[in-house]
Design an enzyme around this catalytic site. Structure first.
Site, PDB file in Angstrom:
ATOM      1  N   ASP A   1       0.854  -1.182   0.000  1.00  0.00           N
ATOM      2  CA  ASP A   1       0.000   0.000   0.000  1.00  0.00           C
ATOM      3  C   ASP A   1       0.895   1.239   0.000  1.00  0.00           C
ATOM      4  O   ASP A   1       2.096   1.159   0.252  1.00  0.00           O
ATOM      5  CB  ASP A   1      -0.868   0.035   1.270  1.00  0.00           C
ATOM      6  CG  ASP A   1      -1.947  -1.042   1.235  1.00  0.00           C
ATOM      7  OD1 ASP A   1      -2.335  -1.432   0.127  1.00  0.00           O
ATOM      8  OD2 ASP A   1      -2.378  -1.485   2.307  1.00  0.00           O
TER       9      ASP A   1
ATOM     10  N   ASP B   1      -4.654  -3.176   4.981  1.00  0.00           N
ATOM     11  CA  ASP B   1      -5.111  -2.666   6.273  1.00  0.00           C
ATOM     12  C   ASP B   1      -6.627  -2.694   6.438  1.00  0.00           C
ATOM     13  O   ASP B   1      -7.133  -2.664   7.547  1.00  0.00           O
ATOM     14  CB  ASP B   1      -4.590  -1.247   6.511  1.00  0.00           C
ATOM     15  CG  ASP B   1      -4.960  -0.294   5.377  1.00  0.00           C
ATOM     16  OD1 ASP B   1      -5.784  -0.676   4.524  1.00  0.00           O
ATOM     17  OD2 ASP B   1      -4.429   0.830   5.344  1.00  0.00           O
TER      18      ASP B   1
ATOM     19  N   ASP C   1      -9.468  -5.900   2.315  1.00  0.00           N
ATOM     20  CA  ASP C   1      -8.178  -6.469   1.880  1.00  0.00           C
ATOM     21  C   ASP C   1      -8.027  -7.932   2.301  1.00  0.00           C
ATOM     22  O   ASP C   1      -7.086  -8.603   1.883  1.00  0.00           O
ATOM     23  CB  ASP C   1      -7.009  -5.669   2.487  1.00  0.00           C
ATOM     24  CG  ASP C   1      -6.859  -4.300   1.851  1.00  0.00           C
ATOM     25  OD1 ASP C   1      -7.165  -4.184   0.654  1.00  0.00           O
ATOM     26  OD2 ASP C   1      -6.444  -3.355   2.540  1.00  0.00           O
TER      27      ASP C   1
END
Length: 1059
Positions: free
Chosen positions: A456, A764, A768
């Site tokens: 990310d 997070d 996901d």
């Protein structure tokens, strides 16, 4: 002056008289109140006895309101005391049952959720006081939020487990027989040595093995406790605090948001659009809507699927259904990792070879004994038919069997599983210090094989310290000193859009002077900007407006919305906030700072789009606000019910804020380290493509001033719309994916794995979870990560930092490398010991090393060797090699080269000593056997240094930092000296003089220059056994084609490498 004095005296007398009268009135009032309270108490007792069934027995006493006649100061003190110590009359058992049974009737009898909160001494606006006295009392009264778990296995469990080993049991039987025969033959004074020494050696091996396993069990238990220590937000004394899940008490108000796991049983206090996943409790996959009227009950262990809320805790720990269930589950640490499974097979194969050698040795030695080819210490035949004493025969047979069994003990590398356990436990402990908490053991080793890391952006590559640096209202850039020029009507809309469409909050600090902000970094930055720059008053807005419906932010929509009613004019407004270009697409007009609404044509839309692109290219995260006023009819369906979805069309564009989130200082270096290690780094972000490019360039994922290929940077929707063939073709080239959804991330992981990559993914959010589970290694974020994401991951990155991801990669490689070092060391000893004993037994009819000596060697190479080599720390050299592939052999050609060279050297030296040592050194047979034993052990000590580095010639680099390695080497040498010089009868050794010690050391030290020269020999990358498999595969194919006409047969496919 004279006239004033009497006047002053009169005033004083009047004050005294007035005070006395007031005092009398207070006393009369006090007595009256006491009387009223006594009578009410009597009535209450009578009523409670006769009508207790009407209240479900939940409250044992009911509060009655009476006229408060106390002075204000006294009243304030009493309230403080009441809030400090909660009402002790609430029945916890029945309250617990009410929540478990979802008993709405009983809840209504108590005055609803507010009634229960009052009974528990909780104020919905401020929470519990949070003082130590109050929290301790609640914990004593209602229990702590912990579960009764089975205790970890004790030391004696591992001792007993070690005794279950078949070879150990056989050795103990042999020791017992040897002890019996020895005492019978030579009396107890002289006859106990052989059997007793085997007993002591076996018990020493068991004790060390059990102690090592016990330490690892304790370590895993500690790590398990840490991994279960979730942080939750609670309201105490008007402050939002983050505390451990174990510190929650009954009466606490807990904040819940998407992805959170509910930490205790409780009741819904307030919130919006709350949906709960209760599948962990009920098995039902459908989400359950929770609200004040119909279903306010919340259960520990459930997960928040949508919305946000505040919960009143009613039961904790063992009083919850989740607690009862968890206490019955034994968290066992017997998880077998893929590497451990491979080592189990290797151990089994080596054990079979050792068993075969031992059987041959046993057969040869028994045949030689019974054919009269063996002699005793005096040179006489040991066996002379019927003339030999039966006790002597049995004693000799037991000795032969013990020697053969000991060969099996030495051959079976039980140190391999121990080495894996040690290195995994050691690396887990060190990784914890390096901000990575391992949840699944297999991740430690798998991470070392990772070829791609999908990361990310926000919080991982960046600091996640947001600050609003730019604000555009429509097409006007509003500078910091010109906010007062904005029309009041526009300011009010901005205030509503910021304060009511958020999961964050604003509250006063303990000092009372400054304001504090809570929520995600993005929410905190926008709230801080609105309060400081726009003069927003959040509390006032909440009092003046009523929230009708909320649509919470998620990764799919990339926006959140709220519908509100303005109490002043009874108008209804819809506010949206989210990704700038997505909000822009929903708008048909825009506001100017003067308050005028202008229609938005394509030119204006394009102009605002360029503003967004320009901000994004400056690495700014762009968040837009939009508004729409709707009618009462507009928020209702045909049947008069309110819409469950907010209106999204025809919005009016309010403005854009640009938030700066700088890159983490060490991110660029960490990316470079990963690239140098042959690991590709891909950035997958929800931000727009321009922000993604800017950050990726800053972090080194994209090259600076390099023309970026369209195939290197794509948007999620583009990747999603590729055909499967196109995705498979392009996925390796992609380095940045912007505006991606969780589904896009999952799709990329699946494509990369199909291409043969070992994929690590960071995540997070709740959405996901599928990608984290699909990846070979799922890495969740410890700060911003939801509990759902953490549960789906293998490793939790505690500081959300990409540098920690690179550290995990180093440790993963270190684990694999340490195991390979130990295998090389272990197999060298195995090969040498088996060949020496086999040749000596077949040719001379005896083995040069006794059972006790072999057990000592076993202890050195298994337990002590594992401790020394499994605890090496990662080096920079590990990150200079390519990743280990999925199918690469555990024992590489480099390892074979090193171990065979050392093994053959040891075999040559020891066989020379076996057959010619007495004449070369002019010593007796006993001294020669001791020389063989001493040289063999010292060879292992020197070779332990060689095993520290399999490729580099300098094996001493960094050795001064590994105190455990040096300590084990020192202990081994000291114990060897004791064995040779002081334990003559126990170890069957003779004392050596100084030059014999020097000779042994010199012979063993040749291992170092030999290892240095051997590493100069180049080896092929092609696995050694692949040369042997090829003819077999060809033979099977020919055989298959002869026997079967049809070309495909599952049986043969699996036989020669279908997988």
């Amino acid at each position: 002056m004279a006239s004033g004095k009497p006047s002053h005296i009169d005033c004083s007398a009047l004050l005294v008289s007035t005070f006395k009268k007031a005092q009398k009135r207070w006393r009369i009032a006090y007595l009256t109140i006491r009387s009223v309270r006594a009578m009410l108490s009597l009535v209450r007792d009578i009523v409670s006895e006769t009508n207790s069934h009407q209240f479900s027995g939940l409250l044992n006493s009911v509060s009655y309101a009476v006229l408060d006649t106390e002075p204000s100061s006294s009243r304030h003190r009493r309230k403080e005391n009441e809030s400090t110590i909660s009402n002790p009359d609430i029945d916890q058992t029945k309250l617990t049952e009410m929540v478990k049974q979802k008993d709405q009737v009983s809840l209504n009898h108590l005055g609803g959720v507010e009634g229960v909160a009052t009974a528990l001494g909780t104020k919905s606006k401020t929470g519990i006081t949070g003082h130590d006295q109050d929290v301790s009392w609640r914990r004593e009264m209602y229990g702590s939020n912990t579960y009764h778990k089975p205790p970890p296995k004790g030391f004696m469990f591992f001792v007993v487990d070690a005794f279950r080993d078949t070879t150990i049991l056989i050795l103990l039987v042999c020791a017992a027989l040897a002890l019996g025969f020895g005492i019978k033959q030579h009396s107890i004074k002289e006859g106990w040595y052989e059997g007793g020494s085997i007993f002591v050696a076996v018990f020493l091996v068991i004790a060390v093995s059990a102690l090592s396993n016990y330490r690892q069990e304790t370590q895993f238990h500690k790590l398990s406790k840490i991994s279960n220590n979730i942080k939750v937000d609670v309201l105490r004394n008007e402050r939002r605090l983050q505390i451990s899940i174990f510190d929650i008490v009954v009466g606490d108000i807990v904040f819940l948001k998407i992805g959170d796991q509910i930490p205790a049983d409780g009741l819904f206090l307030d919130g919006h659009s709350l949906e709960v996943d209760e599948s962990s409790m009920t098995g039902e996959s459908d989400h359950v809507a929770v609200n004040t009227k119909e279903n306010p009950f919340l259960f520990s262990g459930s997960k928040i699927a949508d919305g946000y809320a505040r919960m009143l805790v009613t039961s904790v720990g063992m009083n919850t259904a989740w607690g009862e269930m968890m206490s019955s589950i034994n968290g066992d640490s017997d998880e077998r990792t893929p590497l451990q499974a491979r080592l189990d097979k290797l151990t089994s194969s080596i054990g079979k070879v050792g068993l075969s050698v031992a059987f041959i040795v046993l057969s040869v030695m028994l045949i030689r004994y019974f054919t009269g080819n063996t002699k005793d210490e005096n040179g006489k035949k040991e066996y002379i038919g019927s003339k030999t004493n039966t006790d002597d025969v049995l004693n000799s047979v037991v000795r032969i069997v013990a020697a053969a069994v000991t060969i099996v003990v030495v051959a079976i590398p039980e140190g391999l599983p121990l080495a894996v356990t040690l290195t995994l436990a050691y690396s887990m402990k060190r990784m914890m210090a390096d901000q990575a908490m391992v949840r699944k053991l297999s991740a430690c080793e798998t991470m070392g094989s990772a070829t791609v890391i999908c990361t990310d952006k926000t919080g991982t590559l960046t600091l996640n310290q947001m600050k609003v640096t730019k604000f555009w209202l429509g097409q006007e850039l509003i500078e910091e000193d010109s906010y007062e020029e904005i029309a009041p009507s526009i300011l009010e809309l901005l205030h509503q859009g910021v304060s009511l469409n958020t999961t964050g909050s604003v509250y006063k600090s303990e000092s009372g002077s400054a304001l504090e902000f809570s929520g995600s970094p993005t929410e905190k930055a926008i709230l801080s900007w609105a309060v400081s720059e726009l003069g927003m008053d959040m509390e006032k807005l909440k009092q003046n407006c009523t929230i009708l419906h909320v649509e919470t932010f998620n990764s799919e929509k990339k926006r959140s919305g709220v519908s509100i009613r303005n109490m002043a004019d009874n108008t209804v407004h819809v506010h949206w906030k989210g990704a700038a270009e997505m909000i822009l697409a929903l708008c048909s007009g825009y506001y100017e700072s003067s308050g005028i609404v202008k229609p938005m044509d394509e030119d204006e839309r394009s102009q605002i789009g360029k503003i967004i692109q320009g901000m994004a290219a400056s690495s700014l995260r762009c968040i837009a606000f939009a508004h729409k006023r709707v009618t009462e009819e507009g928020i209702k369906d045909d049947d008069g019910e309110s819409h469950q979805r907010l209106q999204e069309d025809g919005l009016t564009f309010l403005g854009i804020v640009g938030l700066k989130d700088p890159c983490r200082p060490g991110a660029k270096k960490a990316v470079e380290i990963c690239k140098a290690a042959g690991v590709s780094v891909k950035m997958i972000t929800g931000d727009n493509i321009f922000t993604a490019k800017a950050i990726a360039t800053e972090c080194g994922i994209l090259e600076l001033n390099d023309h970026v290929d369209n195939e290197e940077v794509v948007e999620g929707v583009v990747f999603r719309n590729y055909t499967n063939e196109q995705r498979m073709e392009k996925v390796d080239k992609i380095r940045v994916m912007a505006r991606s959804s969780p589904f896009d991330k999952l799709l990329m992981v699946q494509c990369l794995r199909q291409r043969g990559h070992v994929v690590a993914v960071t995540g997070d959010g709740t959405n996901d979870a599928p990608a984290l589970k699909e990846a070979d290694i799922g890495l969740s974020m410890g700060i911003q990560g939801t509990e759902v994401a953490k549960e789906s991951s293998d490793i939790v990155i505690l500081d959300d930092n990409f540098t920690s991801v690179a550290t995990v990669l180093r440790w993963g490689r270190c684990v694999y490398n340490n195991i390979q070092k130990f295998i090389q060391f272990q197999l060298t000893v195995n090969v040498a010991a088996l060949v020496i004993n086999f040749i000596a037994a077949v040719s001379a009819g005896e083995v040069p090393l006794t059972a006790v000596q072999l057990l000592w060697v076993n202890l050195i190479m298994d337990t002590l060797g594992a401790l020394a080599l499994a605890t090496e720390r990662p080096t920079d050299e590990l990150m200079e090699t390519s990743p280990v592939g999925r199918t690469e052999p555990l024992i590489t050609n480099i390892m074979w080269r090193n171990l065979l060279a050392q093994a053959f050297y040891q075999i040559a030296i020891l066989l020379t000593l076996q057959f010619a040592g007495e004449s070369i050194f002019n010593v007796s047979a006993g001294v020669n056997d001791t020389l063989i034993f001493n040289t063999f052990v010292l060879c292992q000590v020197f070779n332990e240094f060689n095993a520290r580095n399999m490729q580099k010639q300098n094996v001493f680099k960094g050795i001064h930092r590994n105190h455990l390695f040096l300590g084990i080497i020192a202990i081994t040498i000291v114990l060897q000296v004791v064995m040779v010089e002081f334990l003559k009868k126990f170890a069957s050794t003779e004392r050596l003089n100084w030059w014999q010690w020097v000779t042994c050391i010199v012979i063993a030290a040749v291992s170092w220059p030999l290892g240095w020269f051997v590493k100069l020999i180049p080896v092929s990358d092609k696995p050694l056994f692949s040369y042997l498999k090829k003819p077999k595969g060809t033979y099977q194919k020919v055989l298959h084609s002869m026997c079967f006409r049809r070309p495909s047969s599952p049986g043969f496919e699996t036989g020669f490498g279908g997988r």
